[in-house]
Design a protein around this motif. Structure first.
Motif, short mmCIF file in Angstrom:
data_model
loop_
_atom_site.label_atom_id
_atom_site.label_comp_id
_atom_site.label_asym_id
_atom_site.label_seq_id
_atom_site.Cartn_x
_atom_site.Cartn_y
_atom_site.Cartn_z
N ASN A 162 0.75 -1.18 -0.11
CA ASN A 162 -0.11 0.04 0.10
C ASN A 162 0.81 1.36 -0.21
OD1 ASN A 162 -1.60 2.13 0.38
ND2 ASN A 162 -2.60 0.93 2.39
N PRO A 163 0.62 2.26 -0.97
CA PRO A 163 1.64 3.41 -1.05
C PRO A 163 1.41 4.46 0.21
CG PRO A 163 -0.04 3.39 -2.61
CD PRO A 163 -0.10 2.12 -2.24
N PHE A 164 0.19 4.03 0.57
CA PHE A 164 -0.04 5.05 1.90
C PHE A 164 0.10 4.36 3.15
CE2 PHE A 164 -3.09 6.09 -1.43
CZ PHE A 164 -2.75 7.59 -1.65
N ALA A 165 1.00 3.35 3.13
CA ALA A 165 1.52 2.71 4.49
C ALA A 165 2.33 3.37 5.20
CB ALA A 165 1.97 1.38 4.23
N LEU A 167 2.23 6.76 5.35
CA LEU A 167 1.59 7.78 6.11
C LEU A 167 1.09 7.08 7.41
CD1 LEU A 167 -0.15 9.49 3.10
CD2 LEU A 167 1.75 10.42 4.33
N GLU A 168 0.59 5.90 7.31
CA GLU A 168 -0.06 5.57 8.64
C GLU A 168 1.03 5.15 9.56
OE1 GLU A 168 -1.97 1.17 9.40
OE2 GLU A 168 -2.56 2.09 7.64
N GLU A 169 2.20 4.87 9.17
CA GLU A 169 3.49 5.09 10.15
C GLU A 169 3.71 6.26 10.94
OE1 GLU A 169 6.91 3.00 8.74
OE2 GLU A 169 5.38 1.34 7.66
N LEU A 170 3.58 7.28 10.04
CA LEU A 170 4.04 8.74 10.56
C LEU A 170 2.71 8.95 11.57
CD1 LEU A 170 5.11 10.37 7.42
CD2 LEU A 170 6.66 9.81 9.30
N LYS A 171 1.65 8.63 11.12
CA LYS A 171 0.45 8.87 12.04
C LYS A 171 0.64 8.35 13.36
CE LYS A 171 -4.63 8.64 12.07
NZ LYS A 171 -5.51 8.01 11.38
N ARG A 172 1.16 7.05 13.61
CA ARG A 172 1.32 6.47 14.82
C ARG A 172 2.56 7.12 15.63
NH1 ARG A 172 1.05 0.42 12.46
NH2 ARG A 172 -1.16 0.45 12.18
N LYS A 173 3.50 7.69 14.88
CA LYS A 173 4.59 8.54 15.75
C LYS A 173 3.97 9.70 16.64
CE LYS A 173 8.34 6.84 12.95
NZ LYS A 173 9.31 7.43 12.16
#
Length: 173
Positions: A162-165, A167-173
């Motif tokens: 997923n190319p947005f994965a 962004l999801e990792e950045l959201k968790r930080k």
């Protein structure tokens, strides 16, 4: 149930006020365009109609039509019988009247000078629209259907990341 011949023309405003319901048939002779579009009509056209008023205050005619016809298979050129069914909902309008905001599944129909609509023409139009664009048998019933084959295998699509994965990792930080 006894098959009753339906009226050819009705006043939809009066029918809606009375909340009339019709169940009956039209003879195949009243459908010359449908006759020309098929290889034959078997029996009468079964029709069910309801007139009424909807929540917006619009007069509405909704119904169903069903007929058995013969069509020519475009693969093998043999005739086959099929059933054509149509469901519809109309709201009548006078000529040159501006259409109100209508629900998505409503169509408008223009009434004539005395406020009537031709039911036979409406039903015929609906059934013509219900005809398949390319009439064919089912593969099992068609003499040419056995030749309708596909060759080779279609490869399964690989699971791509997923190319947005990120962004999801950045959201968790």
């Amino acid at each position: 149930m006894e098959k009753v011949k339906l009226p050819i023309k009705v006043d939809p405003a009066r029918c809606a006020q009375s909340r009339l319901e019709y169940q009956g048939v039209f003879g195949a002779v009243l459908m010359p365009r449908l006759q020309d579009s098929t290889q034959g009509i078997h029996g009468d056209i079964d029709v069910s109609l309801k007139f009424g008023t909807d929540a917006q205050g619009l007069r509405v005619m909704s119904g169903q039509a069903r007929v058995q016809v013969s069509l020519q298979c475009q693969r093998c050129n043999e005739l086959f019988d099929t059933t054509i069914e149509s469901e519809f909902t109309y709201t009548p309008l006078r000529a040159n009247a501006e259409a109100p905001e209508l629900p998505e599944d409503y169509d408008t129909i223009e009434v004539d000078d005395i406020g009537e609509i031709n039911l036979a023409e409406i039903i015929e139009d609906e059934l013509i629209l219900g005809l398949p664009q390319i009439p064919t048998h089912e593969n099992e019933q068609c003499s040419e259907g056995k030749f309708d084959q596909s060759f080779g295998e279609i490869p399964t699509a690989e699971e791509r990341p997923n190319p947005f994965a990120v962004l999801e990792e950045l959201k968790r930080k």
